[in-house]
Scaffold this active site. Structure first.
Site, PDB file in Angstrom:
ATOM      1  N   LYS A 223       0.992  -1.259  -0.169  1.00 15.50           N
ATOM      2  CA  LYS A 223      -0.066  -0.020   0.189  1.00 15.50           C
ATOM      3  C   LYS A 223       0.965   1.332   0.063  1.00 15.50           C
ATOM      4  O   LYS A 223       2.310   1.120   0.365  1.00 15.50           O
ATOM      5  CB  LYS A 223      -0.809  -0.005   1.173  1.00 15.50           C
ATOM      6  CG  LYS A 223      -1.917  -1.150   1.363  1.00 15.50           C
ATOM      7  CD  LYS A 223      -2.497  -1.410   0.042  1.00 15.50           C
ATOM      8  CE  LYS A 223      -4.106  -2.271  -0.202  1.00 15.50           C
ATOM      9  NZ  LYS A 223      -3.855  -3.769   0.292  1.00 15.50           N
TER      10      LYS A 223
HETATM   11  C1  LIG Z   1      -5.185  -4.405   0.862  1.00 13.74           C
HETATM   12  C2  LIG Z   1      -6.816  -4.341   0.933  1.00 13.74           C
HETATM   13  C3  LIG Z   1      -7.651  -4.824   1.890  1.00 13.74           C
HETATM   14  C4  LIG Z   1      -7.230  -5.779   3.092  1.00 13.74           C
HETATM   15  O1  LIG Z   1      -6.118  -5.023   3.835  1.00 13.74           O
HETATM   16  P1  LIG Z   1      -5.125  -5.831   4.896  1.00 13.74           P
HETATM   17  O2  LIG Z   1      -4.553  -4.514   5.521  1.00 13.74           O
HETATM   18  O3  LIG Z   1      -4.260  -6.768   3.986  1.00 13.74           O
HETATM   19  O4  LIG Z   1      -6.118  -6.514   5.457  1.00 13.74           O
HETATM   20  C5  LIG Z   1      -9.036  -4.413   1.833  1.00 13.74           C
HETATM   21  N1  LIG Z   1      -9.568  -3.875   0.730  1.00 13.74           N
HETATM   22  C6  LIG Z   1      -8.861  -3.556  -0.272  1.00 13.74           C
HETATM   23  C7  LIG Z   1      -9.583  -2.604  -1.241  1.00 13.74           C
HETATM   24  C8  LIG Z   1      -7.374  -3.722  -0.360  1.00 13.74           C
HETATM   25  O5  LIG Z   1      -6.600  -3.468  -1.479  1.00 13.74           O
END
Ligand SMILES: *Cc1c(COP(=O)(O)O)cnc(C)c1O
Length: 390
Positions: free
Chosen positions: A186
């Site tokens: 992210k």
């Molecule tokens: C990465 C992501 C998640 C999950 O995030 P985590 O921190 O890995 O649990 C949920 N929704 C979207 C759209 C994502 O890209």
């Protein structure tokens, strides 16, 4: 075999990590306290301040964040939650895990692959309790419009803002709660980690309980001898963030605006080059949608064979991905909720390709990606790419 120099790999996404992160982690180790403490608290406050909201609750992931959001607002069996199918599977999994039913909503259009507000309105029933929107690729949705729709029907409005850290003024301001992810891929990362921006003191207090077993005191209070007794007032879970992640988050947060600016600049360069070289490739969100440019998704022209395009680009050392395989077509969802048809989502997902985008990419890299894509399209269709669409 000729010895051609192998071009450097262009990664799909890559975090910026360096000395400040190492120093921050070493300080935590030296401090002797790893569990949730003052650094996590500072990270919450700094994250909230950046997004123009009062306060935030740090958790272990965005998935955990969404789970505590649903628990805090009492979403459970018998409730329907409107969700996009064009998202990461966690967006729907958390609804199922809460015992509620996800109701999948189609996207607006290939040019705007956000969940459609008209379609959402059409799917509201007497069982609908909440709408969960997702800011696809970091392009922010019109949250005030969604707030009006939610208010009209007395629904909660939640945001899966996993792609939208740093989208100030847009996320976390109008909804009941917004969940962020700090997973390794992210815009801001702590390895694993998440945050909730939640409006109102009462839900925020409830969420803090939900995050830590429903206990009325924290570990730090007990260790410091401030108290020994506690009560359990909710059936909570443990999805706390630890100090190592809190320290990383504080460091990364300082540079998030600069990184997001860099992502926007590179996206603009992609748009210019694609318009010039590959006008048959559709680039969504061409209107000046506010964005933190988490991803750079494109739609390949009809007739293009994505698998061959991906293989050709991989051969040229350019990583790509697909965001996303629609959730409603996964085996579990088909078995549980039956086959359903979301034609715009399916068409978009079948032709979508995500190109590399991260702050360490250069404009030269962007040119190489576009040239590689042009070559891959030309090669896989056996014709100049310009003729593919006709
Ligand atoms: C990465 C992501 C998640 C999950 O995030 P985590 O921190 O890995 O649990 C949920 N929704 C979207 C759209 C994502 O890209």
């Amino acid at each position: 075999m000729t010895t051609l120099a192998t071009p450097p790999l262009i990664e799909l996404g890559a975090p910026v990590l360096g000395e400040p992160e190492k120093r921050a982690l070493a300080e935590v180790v030296d401090s002797g306290w790893l569990a949730m403490g003052e650094r996590v608290r500072s990270f919450e406050q700094a994250f909230a301040r950046m997004h123009g909201v009062e306060d935030a609750v740090a958790v272990s992931s965005a998935t955990a964040a969404l789970q505590v959001v649903l628990a805090t607002f009492g979403i459970g069996p018998g409730d329907e939650v409107l969700v996009p199918s064009l998202s990461f599977v966690a967006t729907a999994n958390v609804v199922v895990a809460a015992g509620a039913t996800p109701v999948f909503v189609d996207i607006e259009a290939p040019e705007r692959p956000h969940m459609s507000i008209e379609e959402a309105r059409a799917r509201i029933t007497s069982s609908t309790r909440a709408i969960l929107i997702m800011h696809y690729a970091g392009y922010t949705m019109d949250v005030p419009a969604w707030r009006r729709l939610a208010d009209e029907y007395g629904l909660f409005l939640f945001e899966d803002a996993a792609h939208a850290a740093g989208a100030t003024g847009a996320v976390g301001v109008y909804s009941d709660a917004a969940a962020f992810s700090f997973f390794a891929n992210k815009n801001l990362t702590t390895g694993e980690g998440g945050m909730v921006l939640v409006r109102g003191d009462a839900p925020r207090a409830r969420m803090r309980l939900m995050r830590a077993h429903g206990m009325t005191t924290g570990t730090l209070d007990r260790v410091h001898g401030r108290t020994t007794a506690y009560d359990v007032v909710e059936c909570g879970t443990n999805c706390r963030m630890d100090e190592l992640r809190g320290a990383l988050g504080l460091v990364q947060l300082q540079r998030l605006p600069e990184w997001n600016e860099c992502r926007r600049g590179l996206s603009t360069r992609y748009r210019e080059l694609l318009a010039e070289m590959l006008p048959e490739v559709l680039v969504p969100f061409d209107r000046p949608d506010p964005t933190v440019a988490h991803l750079f998704p494109v739609l390949l022209p009809p007739g293009a064979d994505r698998r061959s395009v991906v293989a050709a680009m991989t051969g040229s050392r350019v990583q790509t991905s697909v965001h996303y395989a629609p959730i409603h077509r996964f085996d579990f969802y088909r078995r549980r909720f039956g086959a359903l048809s979301l034609p715009r989502t399916e068409r978009f997902a079948d032709g979508e390709l995500t190109l590399p985008l991260h702050p360490r990419l250069t404009e030269a890299d962007v040119s190489r990606v576009v040239a590689t894509l042009a070559e891959a399209l030309g090669r896989t269709t056996g014709r100049p790419s310009r003729e593919v669409a006709s």
